[in-house]
Motif scaffolding. Structure first.
Motif, PDB file in Angstrom:
ATOM      1  N   UNK A 155       0.833  -1.197   0.000  1.00 22.82           N
ATOM      2  CA  UNK A 155       0.000   0.000   0.000  1.00 22.82           C
ATOM      3  C   UNK A 155       0.871   1.252   0.000  1.00 22.82           C
ATOM      4  N   UNK A 156       1.978   1.225   0.724  1.00 20.32           N
ATOM      5  CA  UNK A 156       2.870   2.376   0.715  1.00 20.32           C
ATOM      6  C   UNK A 156       3.474   2.576  -0.677  1.00 20.32           C
ATOM      7  N   UNK A 157       3.819   1.482  -1.323  1.00 25.62           N
ATOM      8  CA  UNK A 157       4.355   1.585  -2.679  1.00 25.62           C
ATOM      9  C   UNK A 157       3.310   2.154  -3.632  1.00 25.62           C
ATOM     10  N   UNK A 158       2.056   1.705  -3.461  1.00 23.55           N
ATOM     11  CA  UNK A 158       0.984   2.216  -4.305  1.00 23.55           C
ATOM     12  C   UNK A 158       0.796   3.715  -4.094  1.00 23.55           C
ATOM     13  N   UNK A 159       0.932   4.136  -2.841  1.00 23.67           N
ATOM     14  CA  UNK A 159       0.774   5.558  -2.563  1.00 23.67           C
ATOM     15  C   UNK A 159       1.877   6.374  -3.226  1.00 23.67           C
ATOM     16  N   UNK A 160       3.103   5.844  -3.193  1.00 23.58           N
ATOM     17  CA  UNK A 160       4.199   6.564  -3.837  1.00 23.58           C
ATOM     18  C   UNK A 160       3.972   6.689  -5.344  1.00 23.58           C
TER      19      UNK A 160
END
Length: 563
Positions: free
Chosen positions: A41-46
């Motif tokens: 999810x953090x990668x998706x946000x980036x």
């Protein structure tokens, strides 16, 4: 995304949504929730943040990006709905036992009702809060689309499409008026290109995404389309209402949208009130001035048409007077006819293009989808380039540059579509179809920007409503004519091939009549500029404020003067 008071925004110390660092801007999607916890999810946000930043660099900042994206989504909703009916044509025919003509009727009734409703909605756009009007329309839009998934007969589906057509009529006048009030004249062609790209992307979603869903269930295709409509209504409803006439023009890099309420008393003192309205009415202040084309007309010394120079307040014109005036502007009539011809063909392609590709080139559903994606990408590139070229020509002192771009593109489209319709090879047809799609859409942004040059800003909504009525009325006939003619010619591949060939004639007519606009456009631009100079056009409505009756003391910053 509602705008907070000063000191509470993301730019204030410690500002921003919970969980973000001080001064960090949340972005377009940040207010919908911040992905946390899971690494994926953090990668998706980036990725999302990087995409937002790239989009903001192209569109000119957070505020401009927000407006362009949402207006593009409004148009995308309508085109996605039309394309979904075409992509689901085969399942609909099987489930409801209908023909190609009936499929055409489903699309046509939506457009016809929308055409009739566009005139009264155009009047409302010029007189009421546009953001609220558009938000309510989108909500009803989503409800009607969801209802389409629940019908069991062709008659029920036709009835739902009638209601859907009524609410879609708001989008054209509202988007035209909002683009004019949020963006400066010299970049309206470019901005229209961005907004119209949403219309094409919506058609792509209808063809590919909901088309694949429709292969499993046509009911699910309409449900998939209804859910984004409700999310879009929420986002549009949080936009501020811009001031009419140019006081809310968005500057590159601007982070916050300024509506008419944000101008307040400070804005009235800065701009200077010029007229004294009766007690309790809205305060009027000067607008941003003439457009780039109107300034060029003044530089060239082009004389206006004295019969069409407005000397009365455009807001007080009755509907009959407005219709007569809008249709007296010769360039506007030419643009209406030309765009009707172009959209006539485009509506037929959206409804039957996927089926034509499968039959004419002998490809599977997956390959046909890929072909439509390539053509759609070329069409998106067309709207992005066409508006920019038109704006650039005006900056280089070609006053009719926007009309010139549209004329060249109209003729080029016809020439390129002929070999694409005649060949049976997908590989051979692809470059022709892609280039034709590029030129077909490239003519729309400069023509839309040109219409704002030849119309006073306080008539933008009604002028677009009248144009939508005439253009959409003709466009609504396209699915019926395409479907009926293909059935008359035997149906199947050969019927659609001959039909697509015959329907190139309206495209040729589109280019021929634009030649006349090259002669009439400069004078009509000068006429609109003269209406501006008459003192009745350049006004911005800042909102109701208490105004004392004659003889009483005025508010701070009041410059006096009778109306």
């Amino acid at each position: 995304m509602a705008e907070g008071p000063p000191g509470n925004g993301p730019n204030a110390p410690g500002g921003g949504p919970a969980g973000t660092s001080p001064g960090r801007r949340p972005g377009l999607l940040g207010e919908l929730g911040s992905p946390r916890g899971h690494r994926g999810r953090r990668a998706a946000r980036r990725v999302i943040e990087a995409a937002e930043q790239g989009l903001e660099q192209v569109l000119g900042g957070p505020a401009r990006t927000r407006v362009v994206v949402l207006l593009a989504c409004v148009l995308a909703l309508n085109s996605a709905d039309t394309a979904t009916v075409g992509a689901a044509a085969a399942p609909l025919r099987h489930a409801l036992r209908i023909s190609n003509t009936d499929i055409g009727v489903l699309v046509a009734v939506t457009a016809l009702v929308g055409a009739v409703a566009s005139v009264p909605f155009g009047v409302l756009v010029d007189r009421v809060h546009r953001i609220r009007l558009l938000t309510v329309a989108i909500v009803l839009w989503g409800v009607a689309t969801f209802a389409s998934a629940t019908v069991s007969t062709f008659g029920q589906l036709l009835l739902v499409r009638l209601g859907l057509g009524a609410v879609t009529a708001v989008s054209g006048p509202a988007v035209a008026s909002l683009v004019g009030d949020w963006f400066a004249p010299g970049e309206r062609g470019k901005v229209y290109g961005y907004v119209l790209a949403g219309e094409l992307l919506g058609a792509g979603v209808g063809f590919v995404v909901t088309g694949d869903v429709a292969a499993l269930s046509w009911r699910a295709a309409f449900v998939v389309l209804a859910i984004p409509a409700l999310l879009l209504a929420w986002a549009v409803g949080h936009l501020p209402e811009p001031a009419r006439g140019g006081a809310s023009h968005l500057q590159p890099g601007q982070r916050r949208l300024l509506g008419r309420r944000d101008l307040g008393e400070a804005g009235r003192r800065r701009l200077g009130a010029t007229r004294r309205p009766p007690f309790g009415e809205e305060v009027l202040v000067p607008s941003a001035g003439p457009t780039d084309a109107q300034q060029e007309a003044a530089r060239l010394g082009i004389e206006p048409d004295p019969r069409l120079v407005l000397r009365d307040d455009p807001r007080r014109m009755r509907l009959g007077q407005t219709v007569r005036y809008v249709l007296s502007v010769r360039t506007n009539v030419v643009i209406i006819i030309s765009s009707a011809c172009a959209y006539f063909f485009l509506a037929g392609v959206e409804t039957f293009g996927l089926e034509f590709a499968r039959g004419q080139y002998g490809v599977s559903q997956v390959v046909a989808d890929l072909l439509m994606l390539v053509v759609g990408a070329a069409a998106v590139a067309g709207v992005l380039v066409g508006g920019r070229v038109g704006d650039a020509l005006v900056r280089r002192h070609r006053i009719n540059g926007r009309v010139l771009v549209a004329t060249v593109c109209a003729f080029g489209t016809v020439v390129l579509f002929i070999p694409a319709v005649m060949t049976r090879s997908a590989v051979t047809a692809l470059p022709y179809v892609a280039a034709a799609g590029f030129l077909l859409t490239a003519q729309n942004p400069p023509m839309d920007a040109a219409r704002l040059d030849i119309m006073p800003s306080l008539l933008w909504g009604r002028a677009e409503g009248i144009r939508s009525f005439l253009r959409t009325g003709g466009q609504a006939l396209a699915p019926v004519v395409f479907g009926g003619l293909s059935d008359l010619l035997g149906g199947g591949r050969e019927g659609l091939q001959v039909t697509f060939g015959i329907m190139l004639l309206p495209l040729a007519v589109s280019g021929l009549i634009l030649l006349r606009a090259l002669r009439t456009y400069p004078k009509d631009v000068a006429t609109a500029a003269a209406s501006y100079r008459s003192g009745n056009e350049p006004t911005v409505v800042l909102g109701p404020v208490p105004v004392p009756p004659p003889g009483a003391a005025g508010p701070p910053g009041w410059l006096g003067g009778e109306r």
